[in-house]
Design a protein around this motif. Structure first.
Motif, mmCIF file in Angstrom:
data_model
loop_
_atom_site.group_PDB
_atom_site.id
_atom_site.type_symbol
_atom_site.label_atom_id
_atom_site.label_comp_id
_atom_site.label_asym_id
_atom_site.label_seq_id
_atom_site.Cartn_x
_atom_site.Cartn_y
_atom_site.Cartn_z
ATOM 1 N N GLY A 454 0.879 -1.251 -0.013
ATOM 2 C CA GLY A 454 0.120 -0.059 0.246
ATOM 3 C C GLY A 454 0.884 1.421 -0.015
ATOM 4 N N ILE A 455 1.965 1.317 -0.530
ATOM 5 C CA ILE A 455 2.906 2.351 -0.655
ATOM 6 C C ILE A 455 2.412 3.145 -1.847
ATOM 7 N N GLU A 456 2.087 4.545 -1.408
ATOM 8 C CA GLU A 456 1.517 5.373 -2.501
ATOM 9 C C GLU A 456 2.517 5.947 -3.173
ATOM 10 N N PRO A 457 2.526 6.092 -4.564
ATOM 11 C CA PRO A 457 3.319 6.611 -5.403
ATOM 12 C C PRO A 457 3.714 8.136 -5.082
ATOM 13 N N ASN A 458 5.162 8.379 -5.377
ATOM 14 C CA ASN A 458 5.627 9.701 -5.217
ATOM 15 C C ASN A 458 5.642 10.215 -3.846
#
Ligand SMILES: *[C@@H]1O[C@H](CO)[C@@H](O)[C@H](O)[C@H]1NC(C)=O
Ligand SMILES: *[C@@H]1O[C@H](CO)[C@@H](O)[C@H](O)[C@H]1NC(C)=O
Ligand SMILES: *[C@@H]1O[C@H](CO)[C@@H](O)[C@H](O)[C@H]1NC(C)=O
Ligand SMILES: *[C@@H]1O[C@H](CO)[C@@H](O)[C@H](O)[C@H]1NC(C)=O
Ligand SMILES: *[C@@H]1O[C@H](CO)[C@@H](O)[C@H](O)[C@H]1NC(C)=O
Ligand SMILES: *[C@@H]1O[C@H](CO)[C@@H](O)[C@H](O)[C@H]1NC(C)=O
Ligand SMILES: *[C@@H]1O[C@H](CO)[C@@H](O)[C@H](O)[C@H]1NC(C)=O
Ligand SMILES: *[C@@H]1O[C@H](CO)[C@@H](O)[C@H](O)[C@H]1NC(C)=O
Ligand SMILES: *[C@@H]1O[C@H](CO)[C@@H](O)[C@H](O)[C@H]1NC(C)=O
Ligand SMILES: *[C@@H]1O[C@H](CO)[C@@H](O)[C@H](O)[C@H]1NC(C)=O
Ligand SMILES: *[C@@H]1O[C@H](CO)[C@@H](O)[C@H](O)[C@H]1NC(C)=O
Ligand SMILES: *[C@@H]1O[C@H](CO)[C@@H](O)[C@H](O)[C@H]1NC(C)=O
Length: 780
Positions: A454-458
């Motif tokens: 669940g790592i969000e981009p940027n």
């Protein structure tokens, strides 16, 4: 007139023409209207018009080159026809009656029906329904007629013959249902298939009806559930030998329990919605179809395990937040109604109930706490989960690393410590410690990695791995920042530049998160003069200020950028900072006076007579103040009567760029009257740094001097900063630049220096003997 003829209308039209008797011709095929795919045959047209006539085919119709059969008949040879085709015939004469036409279909003869299968669903004691199905064979693109023939045998004699027809064009399994008395024991059946191009018959299949009998699907009543077991009511029209009940929670796999008598399902989990279905079977034959599903909730039980609790300190360390995770249903075993949080320390014992949707509780961090959290449901409360905020720092983990694992998950790994740990806890949160996105996972001692998805981009993530050796010995190690799908920053921070003498102080706010596009690795500040001077400075991502020194007068252009690992972002807006020469005369004068006074005092202090006078005058006042003046270093060094002083006076520091504060360098060289033969050290007069035989002397002496000067500068209207220069050289100066000079030196007030020195001398001198040689003083 003659148009593109769809297949259907062509036939209708021809039929119409025939019915009204106005046909100009007759068209037929030598192979009939339906031919085998790939056939070669002739199409004939017999006409009764006088003009020339033609055969057309295809869509749109195209004139074909026919052959003449006899005076009234022409024909066309058709080779390898592979698709349904419309043929037509027309006279050229425009007044001729309407044309005639014919569709020629193609296809294959039927294959033998195969895979005949029947079952017998027993409806009641007297009759049941036989369902027979078979495979109609491949697509022949022609309509098939099937006839199922059934011969029945009851007991040893009676025979009957039943016949069922079904037509179908699609190549799929075909089936028929028919009622069958239970007095019939055997059936024998076969299938006829027929189409325009031929027919076929399947082999006969014999069935003993008992072998294909199946009961009707059972009917389930609403289940009656406790926390671990559900009892089901099963309705069955006939006595069956087997009953299979399947159950599942939500959308998991079905579990089965097969037995003749089972009406209850055990080993269930509390507080789950279970679905049930059942089927039955006679002693022989097939299983019935499945009943429709029924569902029921099992009841709650008290929560099974302690909650997963973790404590974090706010970024300001003023608060402590207790976080817990919502327990899974297998742990909560019911609907959580509330949580209870107990915070206890020697001075506090707080018990609060918080709502079921709470996941955190924040308390001010005044001392160390022990925190306990419980979860409640309707049947009771969970075992306590206890955490303490007090622990001893243990040996931190080595080689703690975070690496992106695809674009959505990060893997944090570490090396197994020498001391066997009890547990690990991995914390992960977006840069700047956003508590509402804070996550943690526990890892047992055998694990050395943790995957968090669940790592969000940027977004730049960071965190810490804790190793819990025991309850109160904890080592912690931060890991590197990571970001998914990182790119260059979208913006640059906006900055403010203040000139301060020949320095420029640049301050900025950290780039807002939405523009970072990943983890900022550095900021770069570019400075460019009008005459070709240019320089850039890279500073760490956590810095928010930069000082650029020693700039010569010019108008400088400044801009900055932010960088991630993917590169440097766009340039910021440019700013201009002028650095000017300061020629403020009144200020200069003030400093001059100040320096002269300092000189006077210093010269005075060289004279034993003056010292004596001062001593007598102030002895009564100061004796208590100075504990052991005679031994002070200052006192000893002062007798050496040598040294060269140079003071850099800087004016400036105002934020206003219009009222330029200019650099004012006052270089002062003092020559003291020599009482000994030691030659004065001479050097170039532009020396900025005072040289002294003893560093301790100057560091002690100059604070006194600068203090005095500073007090003067306080009276002036302008914003003046006085920097003192230590003997250590410019490196040292750098470090102290922004220090509060008074604050740093308050331990040594100026008066005590003077009196300390005076103690050195015994009362033999008079004020008359004081001579000051200040003739060599230079000001540049
Ligand atoms: C031409 O052939 C067709 C078909 O065989 C026949 O019906 C017809 O009478 C023949 N016409 C003449 C003029 O022979
Ligand atoms: C028709 O098929 C035969 C063999 O299948 C082939 O030899 C012949 O050339 C074909 N004729 C045309 C006009 O395609
Ligand atoms: C007739 O045969 C040809 C090839 O031989 C094939 O492409 C075509 O689909 C067949 N037509 C039908 C209706 O089966
Ligand atoms: C007969 O049984 C088959 C499956 O065994 C089913 O697909 C078909 O619909 C049934 N036929 C009738 C008419 O109910
Ligand atoms: C059977 O074949 C015909 C001609 O090839 C085609 O139009 C039809 O769609 C086919 N039917 C199926 C069910 O494939
Ligand atoms: C079956 O045949 C036996 C003799 O072969 C006869 O006794 C019996 O009655 C028959 N049963 C029926 C139902 O016709
Ligand atoms: C079987 O018989 C019942 C009456 O006994 C009738 O209602 C039902 O429609 C019949 N089913 C078939 C498939 O003929
Ligand atoms: C099926 O039963 C018939 C008599 O009804 C018999 O003649 C035939 O041989 C049987 N077929 C098979 C495959 O047993
Ligand atoms: C079912 O079987 C039991 C005995 O096993 C019998 O008493 C009962 O009458 C039967 N019920 C039906 C509907 O056949
Ligand atoms: C099946 O039912 C019996 C009787 O209630 C029970 O003892 C057994 O554990 C059940 N098996 C499963 C898999 O639920
Ligand atoms: C604490 O819980 C509240 C809701 O009860 C939520 O709005 C807030 O974001 C949570 N804070 C943290 C740090 O998780
Ligand atoms: C002196 O400088 C401070 C901050 O550097 C500023 O707030 C103040 O207004 C200045 N005073 C004058 C008189 O320029």
């Amino acid at each position: 007139m003659f148009r593109s003829w769809p297949i259907g209308p062509a036939i209708i039209l021809v039929a119409l023409q025939i019915s009204i008797g106005e046909k100009s011709c007759v068209l037929w095929s030598s192979a009939g209207p339906v031919v085998l795919n790939g056939s070669t045959f002739d199409v004939y047209c017999t006409y009764n018009c006088k003009s020339k006539q033609y055969i057309y085919s295809g869509s749109p119709p195209q004139k074909q080159s026919h052959r003449v059969f006899n005076d009234t008949t022409i024909y066309l040879k058709i080779f390898n026809l592979t698709s349904i085709t419309t043929f037509s015939c027309q006279c050229e004469d425009s007044h001729a009656p309407d044309p005639c036409g014919q569709d020629i279909s193609i296809g294959y003869p039927p294959a033998c029906p195969k895979d005949i299968f029947c079952d017998y669903e027993i409806q009641n004691l007297r009759s049941g329904v036989v369902n027979c199905s078979w495979d109609g064979g491949q697509n022949t693109s022609l309509l098939h007629h099937f006839v199922l023939r059934v011969r029945t045998v009851s007991g040893n004699a009676t025979e009957g013959l039943l016949q069922f027809s079904v037509s179908n064009k699609e190549p799929k399994r075909l089936s028929v249902n028919f009622n069958m008395s239970r007095s019939v024991d055997l059936i024998s059946l076969w299938v006829h298939a027929q189409n325009s191009l031929g027919s076929a018959v399947s082999a006969a299949v014999n069935y003993t009806l008992n072998d294909i009998a199946r009961p009707l699907a059972p009917i389930l009543g609403q289940p009656d559930c406790s926390s671990r077991e559900c009892k089901l009511k099963v309705e069955q029209s006939l006595n069956v030998s087997y009953l299979e009940i399947q159950y599942r929670a939500d959308h998991q796999q079905w579990n089965s329990n097969t037995s003749s008598q089972t009406r209850s399902i055990g080993s269930l989990e509390p507080y789950r919605l279970y679905h049930f279905r059942a089927r039955s079977k006679f002693h022989s034959g097939f299983w019935s179809s499945w009943s429709s599903n029924v569902s029921g909730w099992t009841q709650e039980e008290a929560p099974a395990r302690a909650l997963n609790v973790w404590i974090v300190r706010g970024p300001d360390s003023k608060t402590m937040t207790v976080l817990w995770k919502e327990p899974s249903v297998s742990i909560s075993r019911g609907k959580i109604t509330q949580y209870t949080v107990r915070v206890s320390s020697p001075s506090l014992n707080l018990i609060v109930n918080v709502s079921a949707d709470s996941r955190n509780y924040t308390v001010p961090l005044c001392s160390h706490y022990e925190v306990t959290v419980w979860a409640h449901n309707s049947k009771g409360m969970s075992p306590p989960a206890t955490m303490t905020s007090l622990y001893t720092e243990g040996k931190p983990l080595q080689d703690v690393r975070a690496t992106m694992n695809g674009n959505e998950s990060v893997t944090i790994s570490w090396r197994e410590p020498e001391l066997t740990p009890a547990m690990y806890v991995v914390e992960l949160y977006p840069e700047d410690f956003l508590l509402n996105e804070f996550r943690w996972v526990w890892r047992n001692k055998s694990e050395t990695t943790a995957d968090l998805s669940g790592i969000e981009p940027n977004k730049c993530y960071e965190g810490t791995v804790y190793v819990l050796y025991n309850k109160s010995l904890v080592g912690k190690t931060r890991f590197n920042q990571v970001a998914a799908l990182e790119s260059k920053p979208e913006r640059s921070p906006s900055f403010e530049a203040k000139d301060k003498g020949n320095k420029v102080i640049i301050t900025w706010k950290r780039l807002p998160r939405k523009f970072r596009m990943g983890c900022i690795t550095q900021y770069t500040i570019y400075i460019e003069g009008s005459t070709g001077y240019h320089e850039n400075y890279s500073v760490g991502a956590s810095e928010t200020t930069l000082e650029i020194k020693d700039l010569s007068p010019d108008i400088y252009t400044l801009w900055m950028t932010a960088s991630t690992a993917k590169g440097e972002g766009p340039k910021s807006l440019k700013g201009k900072v002028p650095i000017k020469q300061d020629n403020h005369p009144s200020l200069l004068l003030e400093y001059l006076v100040a320096v002269l006074m300092v000189l006077l005092l210093l010269c005075l202090c060289q004279s034993p007579v003056v010292k004596q006078r001062f001593w007598e005058l102030f002895r009564c006042l100061m004796l208590d103040v100075v504990p052991d003046p005679a031994n002070s270093k200052w006192a000893k060094e002062c007798i050496k009567e040598k040294g060269r002083l140079s003071i850099q006076l800087l004016s400036g520091g105002s934020t206003s760029t219009e009222k330029e504060e200019d650099t004012n360098l006052v270089d002062v060289e003092e020559l003291f009257k020599q009482t000994t033969d030691t030659p004065l050290p001479t050097g170039d007069s532009t020396q900025l740094i005072s040289r002294s035989p003893d560093a301790d002397l100057t560091t002690l002496m100059y604070p006194a001097l600068t203090t005095y000067i500073k007090s003067l500068s306080h009276d002036s209207d302008t914003n003046t900063t006085v920097d003192y220069i230590s003997s250590d050289g410019p490196e040292n100066m750098e470090e102290r630049e922004d220090e509060d000079v008074f604050g740093g030196m308050s331990f040594l007030p100026s008066q005590s220096i003077f009196f300390t020195e005076m103690l050195q001398f015994d009362g033999k001198l008079t004020l008359d003997a004081v001579k000051i040689d200040c003739s060599d003083m230079q000001i540049t």
